[in-house]
Design a protein around this motif. Structure first.
Motif, PDB file in Angstrom:
ATOM      1  N   GLU A 185       5.555  -2.286 103.948  1.00 49.48           N
ATOM      2  CA  GLU A 185       4.192  -2.099 104.899  1.00 49.48           C
ATOM      3  C   GLU A 185       2.884  -3.019 103.764  1.00 49.48           C
ATOM      4  O   GLU A 185       2.966  -3.009 103.456  1.00 49.48           O
ATOM      5  CB  GLU A 185       4.205  -0.801 104.643  1.00 49.48           C
ATOM      6  CG  GLU A 185       2.821  -0.270 106.113  1.00 49.48           C
ATOM      7  CD  GLU A 185       2.663   0.938 106.014  1.00 49.48           C
ATOM      8  OE1 GLU A 185       1.482   0.595 107.890  1.00 49.48           O
ATOM      9  OE2 GLU A 185       3.215   2.025 105.796  1.00 49.48           O
ATOM     10  N   MET A 186       2.674  -3.837 105.484  1.00 49.95           N
ATOM     11  CA  MET A 186       1.564  -4.431 104.923  1.00 49.95           C
ATOM     12  C   MET A 186       0.092  -3.785 105.933  1.00 49.95           C
ATOM     13  O   MET A 186       0.529  -2.856 106.948  1.00 49.95           O
ATOM     14  CB  MET A 186       1.911  -5.793 105.206  1.00 49.95           C
ATOM     15  CG  MET A 186       2.643  -6.409 105.293  1.00 49.95           C
ATOM     16  SD  MET A 186       3.228  -7.935 106.239  1.00 49.95           S
ATOM     17  CE  MET A 186       1.775  -8.911 106.182  1.00 49.95           C
ATOM     18  N   SER A 187      -0.726  -3.697 105.043  1.00 48.13           N
ATOM     19  CA  SER A 187      -1.677  -2.441 105.841  1.00 48.13           C
ATOM     20  C   SER A 187      -3.151  -3.497 105.807  1.00 48.13           C
ATOM     21  O   SER A 187      -4.432  -3.260 106.163  1.00 48.13           O
ATOM     22  CB  SER A 187      -1.748  -1.544 104.100  1.00 48.13           C
ATOM     23  OG  SER A 187      -2.511  -2.292 102.873  1.00 48.13           O
ATOM     24  N   ASP A 188      -2.337  -4.925 105.160  1.00 46.57           N
ATOM     25  CA  ASP A 188      -3.958  -6.499 105.237  1.00 46.57           C
ATOM     26  C   ASP A 188      -3.156  -7.213 106.057  1.00 46.57           C
ATOM     27  O   ASP A 188      -4.047  -8.289 106.438  1.00 46.57           O
ATOM     28  CB  ASP A 188      -4.238  -7.033 104.208  1.00 46.57           C
ATOM     29  CG  ASP A 188      -3.144  -7.282 103.324  1.00 46.57           C
ATOM     30  OD1 ASP A 188      -2.175  -7.340 103.744  1.00 46.57           O
ATOM     31  OD2 ASP A 188      -3.048  -8.224 103.177  1.00 46.57           O
ATOM     32  N   PHE A 189      -2.869  -7.038 107.355  1.00 44.63           N
ATOM     33  CA  PHE A 189      -1.909  -7.563 108.008  1.00 44.63           C
ATOM     34  C   PHE A 189      -2.493  -8.123 109.819  1.00 44.63           C
ATOM     35  O   PHE A 189      -3.283  -7.115 110.111  1.00 44.63           O
ATOM     36  CB  PHE A 189      -0.771  -8.195 108.509  1.00 44.63           C
ATOM     37  CG  PHE A 189       0.145  -8.736 109.619  1.00 44.63           C
ATOM     38  CD1 PHE A 189       0.168  -9.896 108.898  1.00 44.63           C
ATOM     39  CD2 PHE A 189      -0.026  -8.614 110.851  1.00 44.63           C
ATOM     40  CE1 PHE A 189       0.502 -11.436 110.492  1.00 44.63           C
ATOM     41  CE2 PHE A 189       0.680 -10.046 111.884  1.00 44.63           C
ATOM     42  CZ  PHE A 189       0.867 -11.294 110.799  1.00 44.63           C
TER      43      PHE A 189
END
Length: 147
Positions: A143-147
Motif C-alpha cells: 500500500e502507498m500511504s503518500d500518494f
C-alpha cells in the motif's frame, strides 16, 4: 507470447526482500492462464489430477495453499478473484491473454516468503500450481500511504 513462464520462475527472493518492506501488509497480484489439461513433472510423486483441466488443478493448489498457510499460523485472505476478459488500454503481446486475476493479501512479505520456503509447500502443493498454469505473472504490491 514471448515468455510463457513455463517454469514459473520465482525470481530472486533475496533481491525482492531488499525492496519489499518485510513488516507491512503485502498483496500478491497474479495474472494466470490455465493449461487445457494439468501436466505434472515426471519427478513429482504425489497425487495427480490426471487429465483434469488446468483450472481444476489450480483450485486444488489454492485450497491446499490456504490450508497450509493456516497450519503455519499465517493470516492470508483472497481479496479478489475474477475472470479476465480483455486488455483495453495496452496492446497485448501477440497471443497474450489471461483467464483469471487474483489478489491475495498476506500480513507481510515475510509471511509470504515463509510459504515459498516451506518444504511441504514445495514438495506437495506447488506442483499443482505448475501443473495447472500455462502462463503466469505475479506482482508484489504494498500500500502507498503518500500518494
Amino acid at each position: 507470447m514471448a515468455n510463457t513462464n513455463a517454469e514459473h520462475y520465482l525470481g530472486d527472493l533475496e533481491a525482492a526482500t531488499k525492496v519489499i518492506p518485510a513488516d507491512q501488509p503485502y498483496v500478491m497480484m497474479n495474472l494466470m492462464k490455465f493449461k487445457p489439461h494439468a501436466t505434472y513433472s515426471a519427478d513429482y510423486q504425489g497425487p495427480k489430477l490426471g487429465a483434469a483441466p488446468g483450472r481444476e488443478a489450480y483450485i486444488q493448489y489454492k485450497n491446499m495453499f490456504v490450508q497450509r498457510a493456516g497450519e503455519m499460523g499465517l493470516d492470508v485472505s483472497i481479496v479478489f478473484l475474477g475472470k479476465a476478459h480483455t486488455q483495453i488500454v495496452a496492446v497485448p503481446e501477440e497471443g497474450e491473454s489471461w483467464d483469471v486475476v487474483l489478489l491475495v493479501k498476506f500480513a507481510s512479505w515475510a509471511a509470504f516468503k515463509s510459504v515459498l520456503q516451506d518444504e511441504k509447500y514445495n514438495r506437495e502443493i506447488q506442483p499443482h500450481r505448475v501443473a495447472a498454469l500455462q502462463d503466469f505473472r505475479s506482482f508484489s504490491v504494498t500500500e502507498m500511504s503518500d500518494f
